[in-house]
Design a protein around this motif. Structure first.
Motif, PDB file in Angstrom:
ATOM      1  N   MET B   1      22.908  41.695  21.262  1.00 44.28           N
ATOM      2  CA  MET B   1      23.550  42.798  21.992  1.00 44.28           C
ATOM      3  C   MET B   1      25.065  42.686  21.916  1.00 44.28           C
ATOM      4  O   MET B   1      25.760  43.636  21.615  1.00 44.28           O
ATOM      5  N   PHE B  82      27.658  45.762  29.083  1.00 48.13           N
ATOM      6  CA  PHE B  82      28.163  46.390  27.864  1.00 48.13           C
ATOM      7  C   PHE B  82      27.867  47.873  27.842  1.00 48.13           C
ATOM      8  O   PHE B  82      27.514  48.432  26.811  1.00 48.13           O
ATOM      9  N   ARG B 147      18.816  50.926  35.444  1.00 48.01           N
ATOM     10  CA  ARG B 147      17.923  49.776  35.298  1.00 48.01           C
ATOM     11  C   ARG B 147      16.718  50.061  34.402  1.00 48.01           C
ATOM     12  O   ARG B 147      16.361  49.220  33.590  1.00 48.01           O
ATOM     13  N   ARG B 150      17.497  49.385  30.641  1.00 47.37           N
ATOM     14  CA  ARG B 150      18.090  48.171  30.102  1.00 47.37           C
ATOM     15  C   ARG B 150      17.328  47.750  28.854  1.00 47.37           C
ATOM     16  O   ARG B 150      16.112  47.728  28.834  1.00 47.37           O
ATOM     17  N   GLY B 151      18.036  47.438  27.799  1.00 46.87           N
ATOM     18  CA  GLY B 151      17.355  47.040  26.577  1.00 46.87           C
ATOM     19  C   GLY B 151      17.055  48.204  25.648  1.00 46.87           C
ATOM     20  O   GLY B 151      16.580  48.008  24.542  1.00 46.87           O
ATOM     21  N   LYS B 240      23.241  36.794  29.188  1.00 46.96           N
ATOM     22  CA  LYS B 240      22.229  37.098  30.213  1.00 46.96           C
ATOM     23  C   LYS B 240      21.046  36.146  30.146  1.00 46.96           C
ATOM     24  O   LYS B 240      20.579  35.653  31.170  1.00 46.96           O
ATOM     25  N   HIS B 241      20.572  35.890  28.923  1.00 43.50           N
ATOM     26  CA  HIS B 241      19.347  35.088  28.798  1.00 43.50           C
ATOM     27  C   HIS B 241      19.568  33.662  29.280  1.00 43.50           C
ATOM     28  O   HIS B 241      18.767  33.123  30.031  1.00 43.50           O
ATOM     29  N   ALA B 244      19.882  33.472  32.921  1.00 44.50           N
ATOM     30  CA  ALA B 244      18.581  33.535  33.582  1.00 44.50           C
ATOM     31  C   ALA B 244      17.898  32.173  33.516  1.00 44.50           C
ATOM     32  O   ALA B 244      17.283  31.725  34.487  1.00 44.50           O
ATOM     33  N   VAL B 250      19.462  37.466  37.500  1.00 48.27           N
ATOM     34  CA  VAL B 250      20.323  38.396  36.767  1.00 48.27           C
ATOM     35  C   VAL B 250      20.381  39.759  37.448  1.00 48.27           C
ATOM     36  O   VAL B 250      21.441  40.359  37.593  1.00 48.27           O
ATOM     37  N   ASN B 251      19.190  40.231  37.895  1.00 45.37           N
ATOM     38  CA  ASN B 251      19.184  41.545  38.549  1.00 45.37           C
ATOM     39  C   ASN B 251      20.087  41.571  39.767  1.00 45.37           C
ATOM     40  O   ASN B 251      20.815  42.531  40.003  1.00 45.37           O
TER      41      ASN B 251
END
Lengths: 551, 360
Positions: B1, B82, B147, B150-151, B240-241, B244, B250-251
């Protein structure tokens, strides 16, 4: 089905109802509002309580209890709020200072108590009891209906079996709708009353939309050729049968179709999000206006120049549009995604501000007046019917170019660019050239639309070229189906055509667009009639990796 | 990302090949020379008194302070997700309306123009109301519009954000009406200082806005740099990963980021209302865009950059039209031109370099 779910659904429904109340639906709907709201509660209850195909059906008592909960929460909650507003008004507190739509009409629509009676102290409780009763009934009814097998119809997206009867019905549907439209014109047949014209136009829209869906499904070969020929004949004959106002609306729809096809190249094919598309529309319109109108700066100040006619002005406007596309394209070559969106948006605003402030050349807020309308071999096309035919002709030309571009090596390079810029470059694609080509062709089509718009409007003002044109065009290609031309037509009808008829809900148009964009992005990001390729791409993520951090 | 976030080398290399290697520098120098020439030309023709320039500088700093509050919302969200929160300007507008209604209420009970203490409390109450409503708007926005996406491909959340922006703007139009709402300044900040005979005037409102926004920016800086949540935010912005995996929710961090950005925007909305003395449904749109410009100018994703960029943009906007001899209506044109020029010549922004390289 737990009680908690019912309570949650109830509060969501209550929130939606309050929102609709605050934006002023009761004022528009009048006394039918209570029933309309009850229908909304009913539908909400139905959809939130229905069992999904994979689940075991919920037992009747639990569904009934949940339906009751939804009804009670919405009914009591909404009645309480309305009671609050009504008692504030009864004490002469000006609620409209804060909530502009909560006026006496609002209270009257919901409770049946008018302004005078409210002041004199008539109670709104009986009206509100009725309202709450309706809501509770609607909630329970929604729960009951879920128990019937027929409610399975609601599972949209199940396996569809395409029987041959269904196939033929689909092909016949556009013509049936058209026949219905014709039937309206027979003497003595009267369905819509004063709204008859709008009703006819809706039938035309439905007819075209049905044709768009059918064209996708029709089998290749003789079927396809025959069907397409019939549709073309139908489309050509429509402007002869519709009246002046209907043609004017259809003409506006055509202008947006042309622009949508152009923006589709930039956004749908090349994946460059352009939010300043209105700039090119404005360039086209103002170019044509400046070189043709007897009132314009150029014509006034050049003694030997008497202004060009439409057919001479059109190529100049389109070429200048393409040049503007390249000029705006060069600085943004290095930008991607979000940056590009914001910069193009800035460009769009700069152009509008320049039109507004360069008073000497563009006439400032006063605009440019008396733009000549087109004529063809002595035939005046300045009337709605002429503009509509002209728009259709242009749309066909633009479509032809677009399809040829899409299937050329340039089109494939665009797809590569959209998919992965770096890989595309590694494959030897000249990114500079193809990006500029995308901007130039998109801009040229927008300029074409702008020229037609200027000729249609006769007088143009900077306010016609505000940001919402860009947003409209973007919304219509996204909702119609990104990357596909049928989608653009469908989107134009839905987003430009329908609101033109539903004047009474016109003020809700942009709110609905906004909500629709968000909802579409969540549920169906590829739009209603997407190109197959785009649809597959947008759902790739679902197959590869589950959405991250869902919760 | 994160590889998608910054303009990358290959395209620019090709571009450079086509137009010559030093074209950027050359064009940049030409633009600068032209601008300086124009400024000298204008300065010799007509001279504004010194007090006019000081007035404009103060005006620019005040605007810059408000922009900074809003720009931070963009920068924080961009740093973590982002994505450009296109509806951020509408969050500001909602805060502005809440502040307005709070002011109406305090005026009706006589506090706004009461004693100094009452009047001060009015301002505090307005700011709180604006911030709370903005925070709610921001969190709901994140939950409903962002939300679920996302992704998804990057275009998708951006379009959703545009939709949300229009939805909020026109909801405000329908709910609160199209008429402009007039802020009547509470008595404690209604007035001006006159500095001697020089003709220099500083309004209490301007001073209040500037000082408050600097204080809030300091507060934000402390939150981001010194608290545990701030640390978590920076970790999530980095990756992010991995964040986590390190046990960071993260949320929760994302929601907190939206809340923080929205709170600043809400305060900015109230201040903007006090500054312009009027609020409408589309009040948030242009400041939102300008604040985004400021964030880009400073280097998006960079907290310090957003502050510097905002002050700079505020000054450019206030001084630019007069310095270039243009009517003040051109200030928006100048702001957008700055955005375009920055993105062309220095996409990483003024102080964005260190961070952008890490992200790229």
């Amino acid at each position: 089905m737990k009680i908690k779910d019912g309570i949650r659904a109830g509060f969501i429904a209550l929130g939606i109802l309050i929102y609709l109340d605050l934006i002023g639906l009761p004022k528009t709907f009048g006394s039918s509002m209570v029933v309309t709201f009850a229908v909304i509660v009913f539908l909400f209850s139905l959809f939130s309580l229905r069992t999904k195909p994979a689940e075991a059906p919920a037992p009747l008592p639990s569904v009934l209890v949940n339906g009751l909960i939804i009804g009670v929460i919405t009914g009591l909650g909404f009645a309480l709020i309305t009671f609050g507003f009504a008692s504030l008004q009864a004490q002469d507190v000006k609620v409209t200072d804060v909530f502009a739509q909560i006026s006496h009409e609002n209270i009257e629509a919901l409770t049946g108590v008018d302004k005078v009676a409210l002041r004199e102290g008539q109670s709104v409780v009986p009206g509100l009891t009725k309202l709450a009763g309706y809501f509770i009934l609607a909630g329970v009814l929604g729960g009951v209906i879920t128990q019937f097998p027929a409610s399975k119809v609601l599972h949209i997206g199940d396996e569809e079996k395409r029987s041959s009867a269904r196939y033929w019905l689909m092909l016949a549907l556009p013509f049936l709708l058209f026949a219905f439209f014709l039937a309206l014109r027979i003497e003595g047949v009267d369905i819509g009353g004063s709204e008859e014209n709008s009703f006819g136009l809706v039938l035309i829209y439905a007819c075209i939309a049905a044709a768009l869906f059918a064209v996708r499904e029709v089998k290749a070969g003789v079927h396809k050729i025959g069907f397409s020929a019939l549709i073309v004949a139908l489309v050509l004959v429509i402007p002869q049968l519709t009246d002046l106002k209907q043609n004017a609306i259809l003409g506006a729809v055509m202008i947006f179709v042309i622009m949508g096809i152009g923006l589709n190249i930039v956004v749908g094919f090349a994946g460059l999000l352009d939010l300043g598309y209105v700039a090119f529309f404005a360039v086209g319109a103002y170019t044509y206006a400046l070189i043709s109108s007897p009132e314009s700066y150029i014509v006034v100040n050049l003694p030997w120049f008497e202004g060009l006619n439409f057919w001479a002005g059109l190529p100049i406007a389109v070429l200048l549009g393409a040049a503007a596309g390249i000029m705006l394209g060069i600085p943004v070559l290095r930008m991607r995604g979000d940056y590009l969106a914001i910069v193009t948006l800035g460009f769009g605003e700069i152009i509008r501000l320049l039109l507004l402030n360069l008073r000497d050349y563009t006439g400032g807020p006063g605009g440019i007046l008396e733009i000549p309308s087109p004529n063809l071999f002595g035939l005046d096309l300045g009337n709605p019917k002429g503009i509509l035919y002209l728009g259709m002709a242009f749309a066909v030309i633009v479509t032809f170019f677009t399809i040829r571009l899409r299937d050329s090596s340039l089109g494939r390079a665009w797809v590569a660019l959209r998919e992965d810029e770096d890989v595309a470059e590694a494959m030897g694609i000249n990114l500079v050239a193809i990006k500029l080509m995308a901007f130039a062709s998109g801009a040229a089509f927008a300029a074409l639309g702008g020229t037609l718009y200027a000729a249609r409007q006769v007088n143009i003002f900077p306010d016609n070229f505000a940001l919402d044109v860009s947003i409209n065009v973007l919304s219509l290609i996204i909702i119609g189906g990104i990357g596909s031309i049928e989608g653009v037509v469908l989107g134009s009808i839905a987003l430009i055509g329908l609101p033109e008829i539903l004047r009474s809900v016109d003020e809700y148009r942009i709110v609905a667009f906004g909500a629709l964009l968000v909802i579409m992005m969540i549920l169906r990001p590829e739009g209603f009639l997407p190109s197959t390729r785009r649809a597959r791409e947008l759902h790739e993520a679902d197959l590869d990796s589950p959405a991250e951090f869902e919760g | 990302m994160s590889t998608l976030t910054q303009p990358k080398l290959p395209t620019s290399e090709r571009f450079s090949q086509l137009f010559g290697k030093y074209i950027y520098i050359a064009v940049g120098i030409i633009i600068v020379i032209l601008l300086i020439g124009r400024i000298i030309f204008v300065a010799r023709q007509e001279s504004y008194p010194l007090s006019y320039w000081t007035f404009q500088v103060i005006n620019g700093l005040v605007l810059g302070g408000v922009y900074a509050l809003v720009a931070l919302g963009y920068t924080l969200v961009y740093g973590i997700l982002f994505m450009i929160n296109f509806a951020h300007g509408e969050v500001l507008m909602m805060g502005g309306f809440a502040g307005f209604f709070a002011l109406q209420y305090m005026t009706s009970i006589g506090w706004a123009n009461g004693t100094a203490l009452q009047s001060t409390l009015t301002i505090v109450f307005m700011m709180l109301a604006g911030m709370i409503v903005s925070v709610i708007t921001g969190i709901v926005l994140e939950r409903l519009a962002y939300r679920p996406l996302r992704g998804a491909p990057r275009l998708v959340p951006l379009i959703s954000a545009i939709g949300a922006s229009f939805f909020l703007q026109y909801t405000a139009l329908l709910v609160f009406g199209a008429v402009p709402h007039n802020y009547r300044k509470p008595s404690v900040i209604d007035g001006v200082w006159k500095l001697g005979d020089s003709g220099i005037i500083i309004s209490y409102t301007g001073a209040f806005i500037f000082i408050t926004s600097i204080l809030m920016l300091l507060g934000l800086f402390i939150i981001v740099q010194r608290t545990k949540m701030g640390k978590a935010m920076r970790a999530v912005a980095e990756d992010k990963h991995i964040a986590a995996l390190m046990g960071i929710d993260v949320n929760k961090v994302i929601v907190f980021t939206f809340a923080l950005g929205s709170a600043l925007a809400g305060a900015g909305g109230v201040m903007l209302g006090l500054h312009n003395t009027v609020i409408r449904f589309n009040t948030g749109f242009l400041p939102g865009l300008k604040a985004f410009t400021a964030a880009v100018l400073g280097g998006i994703g960079n907290v310090l950059g957003a502050m510097i960029g905002s002050l700079l943009l505020g000054l450019l906007e206030a001084l630019g039209p007069s310095a270039l001899g243009l009517p003040t209506e051109y200030k928006d044109v100048i702001a957008f031109s700055v955005l375009v020029l920055v993105l062309i010549f220095r996409p990483s922004g003024i102080v964005g370099e260190v961070l952008s390289e890490k992200k790229a």
